[in-house]
Enzyme design. Structure first.
Site, short mmCIF file in Angstrom:
data_model
loop_
_atom_site.label_atom_id
_atom_site.label_comp_id
_atom_site.label_asym_id
_atom_site.label_seq_id
_atom_site.Cartn_x
_atom_site.Cartn_y
_atom_site.Cartn_z
N CYS A 1 -0.20 -3.54 11.28
CA CYS A 1 -0.98 -4.14 10.03
C CYS A 1 0.59 -4.16 9.28
O CYS A 1 1.51 -3.37 8.95
CB CYS A 1 -1.67 -3.36 9.82
SG CYS A 1 -3.00 -3.38 7.85
N ARG B 1 0.42 -2.08 5.17
CA ARG B 1 0.28 -0.62 4.93
C ARG B 1 0.38 -0.02 3.85
O ARG B 1 0.18 0.86 3.25
CB ARG B 1 0.99 0.00 6.21
CG ARG B 1 0.20 -0.23 7.43
CD ARG B 1 0.90 0.78 8.51
NE ARG B 1 1.73 -0.43 8.84
CZ ARG B 1 2.88 -0.27 10.38
NH1 ARG B 1 2.96 1.11 9.91
NH2 ARG B 1 3.55 -1.15 10.40
N TRP C 1 -7.86 -6.67 2.62
CA TRP C 1 -8.12 -7.91 1.75
C TRP C 1 -7.18 -9.12 3.29
O TRP C 1 -6.19 -7.99 4.09
CB TRP C 1 -7.61 -8.67 0.88
CG TRP C 1 -6.43 -7.93 0.09
CD1 TRP C 1 -4.64 -8.24 0.76
CD2 TRP C 1 -6.47 -6.39 -0.61
NE1 TRP C 1 -4.24 -7.30 0.16
CE2 TRP C 1 -4.99 -6.10 -0.37
CE3 TRP C 1 -6.98 -5.79 -0.93
CZ2 TRP C 1 -3.86 -4.98 -1.43
CZ3 TRP C 1 -6.55 -5.14 -1.66
CH2 TRP C 1 -4.81 -4.62 -1.84
N GLU D 1 -3.61 -15.56 8.28
CA GLU D 1 -4.60 -15.03 9.18
C GLU D 1 -4.93 -16.54 9.74
O GLU D 1 -5.75 -16.74 10.47
CB GLU D 1 -5.34 -14.25 9.08
CG GLU D 1 -4.66 -12.61 8.66
CD GLU D 1 -4.74 -11.58 8.38
OE1 GLU D 1 -5.67 -10.80 7.35
OE2 GLU D 1 -5.72 -11.04 9.75
#
Ligand code: ARG
Length: 372
Positions: A80, A83, A243, A248
Site C-alpha cells: 500500500c 500508508r 481512497w 488503479e
C-alpha cells in the site's frame, strides 16, 4: 483405537494452536502497550488474556486494542502506497454482529460513511472474529462494490445468479453483496441501495467524445476478502477502504487486457496510429484514460490521489516511521505506479524487505474458508 488416536492427535493440535495464539497475543499486547504508554502495564492485561485463552481458547480485544491493531495492519501493508494516513483509520467496532443480514446492513452503512458525499474517509468495519470450532461469517467477493461486467468478478456474478440475482445485464451494474454465515450454509445476496454507492461518470478534460463511451467507476475501494489478524485473533469479515489513486482505475481496471481492456477504444477515440506498437498508442491511450479518471473525480468532488502526489507522501511516511525507529516493509513492484513509474520518486530506491510473518496484518486467503 483409531478414534482414540485421532482424539489424541487433535488434542495435541489444539494445544499447539493455543500456544501459538498465546504467543501472538503476548507479542501484540506488548506492542500495544509499547506504542501506547498511557495504557499502562502490560503484565496485568497479559494475565487476563492468558486466563481467557486457557479457559475459552480465545480472548477479546479491548476497543483500543482493536483500533490500534487495525491501524497497524494498514501500516504493515507492504503493497500500500497510501500508508501515510494509517493513524486516521476510522475503526467501526461491530464485533457483536455475525448474522449475514446485519453484516450486509452495516456494510451499506460503511459505504455511506466512507463515501461521505465525496470526501472519502478511510474506514474499517470489524465484524465477529473466528472462534475455536466456530468460524465467523465471511463476505464473498473481493470488494464491497464491484461491477458485474468486470471480468475479475466472473465468479461472484455466477454465484449471485445461482442464488437468484436477476441483474447484471447492463454495463457497470453493481453486484449484490454475498455473505456466507458458515461453510455449510448457502450464501445470501443483498442488493446495494443505489444511494449508498457513490459513482463517477468519466469525462475527458479536452475530448467531449469521451463521455459518450459511457464509462464510470465507483468512489470507495472497500476490500472485503482479506482476514484482519491481530494478536492471534482472526477477523475474516473486516472490510476496509482508503481512497483511490487514479492509476488503479485508469491503468489497471480500465486498461488491463483481462479487465475492461479499453486502450484500443481510447486509441480509436483519439485517432492514434495503432498500426505499430512503436507509435506508442497504448502509452498515449493510458495517459488519456488516466487524465480522464483524475479529471472526472475532481469534477465530481470525490477524493482521489494522483500517483505523483501519493508517491511523495509515501516517502514522507517512510521518513516519519524511521523517526519512530520502525521499518517500512515495502513491495517495490506494488508501490511503483503502473504509469510513468520512473517519473515518480518511489521508483528510484530500495525498501525494507517484506516480512510475511509481521502482525497485525491483512491476510490473503486462498478461498473464504481456507484454514477452517
Ligand atoms: N486496486 C483496487 C481497485 O482498483 C483497490 C485496492 C485498494 N485501493 C485503495 N486505494 N485503497 O479496485
Amino acid at each position: 483405537m483409531l478414534f482414540q488416536r485421532q482424539r489424541a492427535v487433535s488434542g495435541r493440535h489444539r494445544a499447539s494452536a493455543l500456544a501459538t495464539r498465546l504467543d501472538a497475543a503476548d507479542t501484540f499486547i506488548r506492542q500495544f502497550t509499547g506504542e501506547n504508554p498511557e495504557s499502562g502495564d502490560p503484565e496485568r492485561r497479559l494475565r487476563e488474556v492468558r486466563a481467557a485463552v486457557e479457559a475459552h481458547g480465545t480472548y477479546e480485544h479491548t476497543p483500543e486494542e482493536l483500533a490500534f491493531g487495525a491501524r497497524v495492519a494498514w501500516r504493515n501493508a507492504a503493497r500500500c502506497i497510501g500508508r501515510l494516513y494509517w493513524r486516521s483509520l476510522m475503526v467501526r467496532d461491530l464485533r457483536h454482529l455475525r448474522h449475514p443480514d446485519d453484516i450486509a446492513e452495516q456494510s451499506v452503512e460503511h459505504l455511506r460513511l466512507a463515501g461521505n458525499g465525496g470526501r472519502i474517509r478511510p474506514v474499517i468495519s470489524v465484524f465477529a472474529p473466528d472462534r475455536p470450532g466456530r468460524p465467523a461469517a465471511r463476505l464473498l467477493g473481493e470488494q464491497l462494490v464491484r461491477y458485474a461486467d468486470d471480468p475479475r468478478s466472473a465468479q461472484r456474478l455466477a454465484l449471485a445468479r445461482e442464488l437468484g440475482w436477476k441483474g447484471g445485464k447492463e454495463d457497470f451494474d453493481v453486484l449484490p453483496l454475498l455473505v456466507q454465515a458458515a461453510p455449510e450454509r448457502s450464501p445470501e445476496y443483498y442488493e446495494l441501495p443505489e444511494d449508498a454507492v457513490l459513482q463517477v461518470p468519466l469525462t475527458h478534460p479536452h475530448h467531449p467524445g469521451f463521455a459518450r463511451l459511457g464509462l464510470r467507476w465507483y468512489a470507495v475501494p472497500a476490500v472485503s476478502d482479506m482476514t484482519l489478524e491481530i494478536g492471534g485473533i482472526s477477523y475474516p469479515a473486516a472490510p476496509f477502504n482508503g481512497w483511490y489513486m487514479g492509476t488503479e482505475i485508469g491503468s489497471r481496471n480500465l486498461g488491463d487486457t483481462d479487465r475492461y481492456d479499453l486502450l484500443p477504444t481510447v486509441a480509436a477515440l483519439f485517432a492514434l496510429d495503432t498500426s505499430s506498437d512503436r507509435s506508442l498508442w497504448r502509452d498515449r491511450a493510458l495517459v488519456e484514460l488516466n487524465l480522464a479518471v483524475l479529471h472526472s473525480f475532481e469534477e465530481a468532488g470525490v477524493t482521489m490521489a494522483d500517483h505523483h502526489t501519493e508517491s511523495a507522501r509515501f516517502l514522507t511516511h517512510i521518513e516519519r516511521e524511521q523517526r519512530h525507529g520502525r521499518p517500512v516493509p515495502t513491495d517495490w513492484s506494488w508501490i511503483v505506479p503502473p504509469l510513468s513509474g520512473s517519473a515518480t520518486p518511489v521508483f528510484h530506491r530500495t525498501y525494507d524487505p517484506v516480512d510475511e510473518t509481521l502482525r497485525p496484518a491483512f491476510l490473503h486467503r486462498a478461498d473464504p474458508w481456507s484454514g477452517c
